[in-house]
Design a protein around this motif. Structure first.
Motif, mmCIF file in Angstrom:
data_model
loop_
_atom_site.group_PDB
_atom_site.id
_atom_site.type_symbol
_atom_site.label_atom_id
_atom_site.label_comp_id
_atom_site.label_asym_id
_atom_site.label_seq_id
_atom_site.Cartn_x
_atom_site.Cartn_y
_atom_site.Cartn_z
ATOM 1 N N GLY A 14 0.797 -1.218 0.000
ATOM 2 C CA GLY A 14 0.000 0.000 0.000
ATOM 3 C C GLY A 14 0.830 1.268 0.000
ATOM 4 O O GLY A 14 0.288 2.363 0.043
ATOM 5 N N ALA A 15 2.143 1.126 -0.045
ATOM 6 C CA ALA A 15 3.040 2.291 -0.052
ATOM 7 C C ALA A 15 4.446 1.816 -0.394
ATOM 8 O O ALA A 15 4.748 0.629 -0.318
ATOM 9 C CB ALA A 15 3.056 2.971 1.314
ATOM 10 N N ASN A 16 5.295 2.760 -0.767
ATOM 11 C CA ASN A 16 6.699 2.449 -0.999
ATOM 12 C C ASN A 16 7.429 2.658 0.326
ATOM 13 O O ASN A 16 7.933 3.740 0.622
ATOM 14 C CB ASN A 16 7.277 3.347 -2.098
ATOM 15 C CG ASN A 16 8.678 2.934 -2.485
ATOM 16 O OD1 ASN A 16 9.391 2.309 -1.698
ATOM 17 N ND2 ASN A 16 9.078 3.294 -3.685
ATOM 18 N N LEU A 17 7.451 1.603 1.133
ATOM 19 C CA LEU A 17 8.004 1.717 2.485
ATOM 20 C C LEU A 17 9.489 2.038 2.489
ATOM 21 O O LEU A 17 9.954 2.785 3.348
ATOM 22 C CB LEU A 17 7.737 0.429 3.259
ATOM 23 C CG LEU A 17 6.269 0.072 3.451
ATOM 24 C CD1 LEU A 17 6.141 -1.223 4.233
ATOM 25 C CD2 LEU A 17 5.524 1.193 4.135
ATOM 26 N N HIS A 23 13.539 8.516 3.219
ATOM 27 C CA HIS A 23 13.235 9.940 3.396
ATOM 28 C C HIS A 23 13.365 10.329 4.866
ATOM 29 O O HIS A 23 13.928 11.373 5.198
ATOM 30 C CB HIS A 23 11.836 10.257 2.863
ATOM 31 C CG HIS A 23 11.579 11.713 2.757
ATOM 32 N ND1 HIS A 23 11.072 12.451 3.807
ATOM 33 C CD2 HIS A 23 11.782 12.580 1.742
ATOM 34 C CE1 HIS A 23 10.957 13.706 3.440
ATOM 35 N NE2 HIS A 23 11.388 13.813 2.181
ATOM 36 N N GLY A 24 12.877 9.482 5.751
ATOM 37 C CA GLY A 24 13.006 9.747 7.184
ATOM 38 C C GLY A 24 14.449 9.769 7.649
ATOM 39 O O GLY A 24 14.839 10.613 8.464
ATOM 40 N N VAL A 25 15.249 8.851 7.126
ATOM 41 C CA VAL A 25 16.676 8.809 7.481
ATOM 42 C C VAL A 25 17.364 10.086 7.006
ATOM 43 O O VAL A 25 18.131 10.709 7.750
ATOM 44 C CB VAL A 25 17.357 7.554 6.875
ATOM 45 C CG1 VAL A 25 18.874 7.639 6.982
ATOM 46 C CG2 VAL A 25 16.839 6.295 7.562
ATOM 47 N N ALA A 26 17.103 10.488 5.768
ATOM 48 C CA ALA A 26 17.720 11.713 5.226
ATOM 49 C C ALA A 26 17.324 12.922 6.067
ATOM 50 O O ALA A 26 18.170 13.759 6.394
ATOM 51 C CB ALA A 26 17.309 11.908 3.767
#
Length: 127
Positions: A14-17, A23-26
């Protein structure tokens, strides 16, 4: 930089986990988020393949969507949700290296035993 997920995996989840994690790490590191790796449709599902099969399957399974040589040192951290044999991470690192990027690390949330390795149960005495 996220390792590309297959369209099938994105639909199933349901998403590109992997992209969400990268993105969160960056953001947490104050680094620039890059997402330029694309899965080629020629890759077959890795499930059921042994280590040699995974390496062959992954070798040409990824490409760069925007081939613009980086200016100066372009260090990247590859982010994947799970690593089994490391074949996909190696394929991504090779493609990025050829394009002028330096892969300095790989971050994964989980790992599994490579296909073909034995899993033994712990005895009650060993805890």
């Amino acid at each position: 930089m996220p390792v590309p997920s297959s369209a099938t995996a994105v639909r199933a989840r349901g998403a590109n986990l992997t992209a969400t994690i990268a993105h969160g790490v960056a953001t947490a590191l104050g680094a620039r988020y890059l997402d330029c790796l694309v899965a080629r449709s020629v890759k077959r599902d890795q499930v059921g393949l042994g280590q040699a099969g995974r390496s062959l399957n992954a070798a040409r399974s990824v490409r760069i969507s925007r081939l613009r040589p980086p200016r100066g040192p372009a260090r990247v951290v590859l982010v994947d949700d799970i690593v089994t044999s490391g074949a996909t991470l190696r394929a991504c690192a090779r493609v990025l290296s050829r394009a002028g990027f330096e892969v300095v690390a790989a971050l994964t949330l989980a790992s599994t035993r490579p296909p073909g390795t034995l899993v033994t149960a712990m005895s009650r005495e060993s805890g």
